[in-house]
Design a protein around this motif. Structure first.
Motif, PDB file in Angstrom:
ATOM      1  N   UNK A  92      -4.530  -7.511  -0.614  1.00 57.06           N
ATOM      2  CA  UNK A  92      -3.424  -8.287  -1.166  1.00 57.06           C
ATOM      3  C   UNK A  92      -2.906  -7.599  -2.426  1.00 57.06           C
ATOM      4  N   UNK A  93      -1.611  -7.238  -2.459  1.00 54.20           N
ATOM      5  CA  UNK A  93      -1.061  -6.563  -3.634  1.00 54.20           C
ATOM      6  C   UNK A  93      -1.060  -7.489  -4.844  1.00 54.20           C
ATOM      7  N   UNK A  94      -1.284  -6.897  -5.991  1.00 52.12           N
ATOM      8  CA  UNK A  94      -1.198  -7.644  -7.243  1.00 52.12           C
ATOM      9  C   UNK A  94      -0.112  -7.001  -8.078  1.00 52.12           C
ATOM     10  N   UNK A  95       0.682  -7.797  -8.729  1.00 54.89           N
ATOM     11  CA  UNK A  95       1.776  -7.264  -9.535  1.00 54.89           C
ATOM     12  C   UNK A  95       2.929  -6.819  -8.654  1.00 54.89           C
ATOM     13  N   UNK A  96       3.937  -6.249  -9.308  1.00 51.44           N
ATOM     14  CA  UNK A  96       5.139  -5.836  -8.592  1.00 51.44           C
ATOM     15  C   UNK A  96       5.087  -4.367  -8.189  1.00 51.44           C
ATOM     16  N   UNK A  97       3.973  -3.671  -8.473  1.00 56.17           N
ATOM     17  CA  UNK A  97       3.867  -2.247  -8.168  1.00 56.17           C
ATOM     18  C   UNK A  97       3.831  -1.967  -6.684  1.00 56.17           C
ATOM     19  N   UNK A  98       4.068  -0.727  -6.328  1.00 61.15           N
ATOM     20  CA  UNK A  98       4.159  -0.341  -4.923  1.00 61.15           C
ATOM     21  C   UNK A  98       2.830   0.169  -4.372  1.00 61.15           C
ATOM     22  N   UNK A  99       1.795   0.323  -5.211  1.00 62.03           N
ATOM     23  CA  UNK A  99       0.532   0.883  -4.740  1.00 62.03           C
ATOM     24  C   UNK A  99      -0.166  -0.088  -3.800  1.00 62.03           C
ATOM     25  N   UNK A 100      -0.631   0.429  -2.683  1.00 64.60           N
ATOM     26  CA  UNK A 100      -1.351  -0.381  -1.706  1.00 64.60           C
ATOM     27  C   UNK A 100      -2.741   0.203  -1.521  1.00 64.60           C
ATOM     28  N   UNK A 101      -3.742  -0.671  -1.522  1.00 64.82           N
ATOM     29  CA  UNK A 101      -5.115  -0.243  -1.294  1.00 64.82           C
ATOM     30  C   UNK A 101      -5.484  -0.570   0.142  1.00 64.82           C
ATOM     31  N   UNK A 102      -5.947   0.424   0.894  1.00 59.24           N
ATOM     32  CA  UNK A 102      -6.255   0.162   2.304  1.00 59.24           C
ATOM     33  C   UNK A 102      -7.516  -0.679   2.467  1.00 59.24           C
ATOM     34  N   UNK A 103      -7.513  -1.489   3.495  1.00 58.61           N
ATOM     35  CA  UNK A 103      -8.685  -2.219   3.967  1.00 58.61           C
ATOM     36  C   UNK A 103      -8.823  -1.811   5.426  1.00 58.61           C
ATOM     37  N   UNK A 104      -9.806  -0.972   5.711  1.00 61.18           N
ATOM     38  CA  UNK A 104      -9.904  -0.341   7.025  1.00 61.18           C
ATOM     39  C   UNK A 104     -11.107  -0.904   7.787  1.00 61.18           C
ATOM     40  N   UNK A 105     -10.829  -1.344   8.999  1.00 64.54           N
ATOM     41  CA  UNK A 105     -11.857  -1.924   9.858  1.00 64.54           C
ATOM     42  C   UNK A 105     -11.902  -1.148  11.169  1.00 64.54           C
ATOM     43  N   UNK A 106     -13.077  -1.117  11.759  1.00 61.05           N
ATOM     44  CA  UNK A 106     -13.241  -0.444  13.046  1.00 61.05           C
ATOM     45  C   UNK A 106     -14.086  -1.329  13.956  1.00 61.05           C
ATOM     46  N   UNK A 107     -13.562  -1.596  15.144  1.00 59.65           N
ATOM     47  CA  UNK A 107     -14.347  -2.278  16.166  1.00 59.65           C
ATOM     48  C   UNK A 107     -14.782  -1.235  17.165  1.00 59.65           C
ATOM     49  N   UNK A 108     -16.080  -1.059  17.264  1.00 61.48           N
ATOM     50  CA  UNK A 108     -16.645  -0.073  18.179  1.00 61.48           C
ATOM     51  C   UNK A 108     -16.633  -0.610  19.604  1.00 61.48           C
ATOM     52  N   UNK A 109     -16.785   0.263  20.583  1.00 63.43           N
ATOM     53  CA  UNK A 109     -16.767  -0.182  21.976  1.00 63.43           C
ATOM     54  C   UNK A 109     -17.811  -1.257  22.295  1.00 63.43           C
ATOM     55  N   UNK A 110     -18.910  -1.305  21.543  1.00 64.73           N
ATOM     56  CA  UNK A 110     -19.932  -2.326  21.797  1.00 64.73           C
ATOM     57  C   UNK A 110     -19.588  -3.679  21.167  1.00 64.73           C
ATOM     58  N   UNK A 111     -18.416  -3.764  20.488  1.00 64.43           N
ATOM     59  CA  UNK A 111     -17.971  -5.025  19.898  1.00 64.43           C
ATOM     60  C   UNK A 111     -18.333  -5.189  18.434  1.00 64.43           C
ATOM     61  N   UNK A 112     -19.114  -4.284  17.868  1.00 62.38           N
ATOM     62  CA  UNK A 112     -19.501  -4.375  16.464  1.00 62.38           C
ATOM     63  C   UNK A 112     -18.317  -4.025  15.559  1.00 62.38           C
ATOM     64  N   UNK A 113     -18.103  -4.827  14.527  1.00 58.85           N
ATOM     65  CA  UNK A 113     -17.042  -4.579  13.546  1.00 58.85           C
ATOM     66  C   UNK A 113     -17.632  -3.913  12.318  1.00 58.85           C
ATOM     67  N   UNK A 114     -16.953  -2.879  11.832  1.00 58.77           N
ATOM     68  CA  UNK A 114     -17.368  -2.164  10.630  1.00 58.77           C
ATOM     69  C   UNK A 114     -16.241  -2.204   9.609  1.00 58.77           C
ATOM     70  N   UNK A 115     -16.621  -2.095   8.347  1.00 58.72           N
ATOM     71  CA  UNK A 115     -15.657  -2.054   7.243  1.00 58.72           C
ATOM     72  C   UNK A 115     -16.140  -0.998   6.256  1.00 58.72           C
ATOM     73  N   UNK A 116     -15.251  -0.086   5.894  1.00 62.08           N
ATOM     74  CA  UNK A 116     -15.591   0.984   4.949  1.00 62.08           C
ATOM     75  C   UNK A 116     -16.868   1.714   5.367  1.00 62.08           C
ATOM     76  N   UNK A 117     -16.875   2.178   6.561  1.00 61.63           N
ATOM     77  CA  UNK A 117     -18.035   2.919   7.035  1.00 61.63           C
ATOM     78  C   UNK A 117     -18.919   2.054   7.893  1.00 61.63           C
TER      79      UNK A 117
END
Length: 120
Positions: free
Chosen positions: A43-68
């Motif tokens: 969620x962006x804070x302030x009026x700035x344009x910088x965006x911080x990624x939140x990256x998720x991965x769902x593996x073929x076995x159904x497990x969800x990962x976040x940041x590794x």
């Protein structure tokens, strides 16, 4: 410009090729060989344009990962809650605003937050 963080997870080459090297870029979903990568923004804070990624991965076995290799389900729910909380704060501020100046102070940071939420 900071480089994209490479998390500790094995990705199919097709996903690696679609990511690029500089950043994760726009919010999107990449689906290759049973892997589902979900690239969102915090969620962006302030009026700035910088965006911080939140990256998720769902593996073929159904497990969800976040940041590794961190479990992803709780992090995903926490990300959604951060948007709800931020929008709730703006609703409260809007209800108590009495002047045009107070309303304009809300609009600046609300615009990128709303755009990010809609793109999500």
């Amino acid at each position: 410009m900071p480089r994209r963080i490479d998390y500790d997870w094995e990705l199919p080459p097709e996903i690696q090729q679609r990511l690029g090297g500089a950043s994760y870029g726009a919010q999107r979903i990449i689906h290759e060989q049973g892997h589902l990568m979900v690239i969102l923004h915090e969620a962006p804070t302030g009026a700035g344009a910088e965006r911080k990624p939140a990256v998720f991965l769902r593996k073929p076995d159904g497990a969800w990962l976040h940041k590794g290799n961190n479990p992803g389900e709780r992090a995903f729910a926490k990300l959604l809650e951060s948007y709800r909380a931020a929008l709730g704060t703006f609703e409260i501020r809007h209800q108590s605003a009495e002047t045009a100046e107070e309303l304009f102070q809300i609009l600046g940071p609300l615009i990128p937050l709303t755009r990010a939420a809609m793109n999500m």
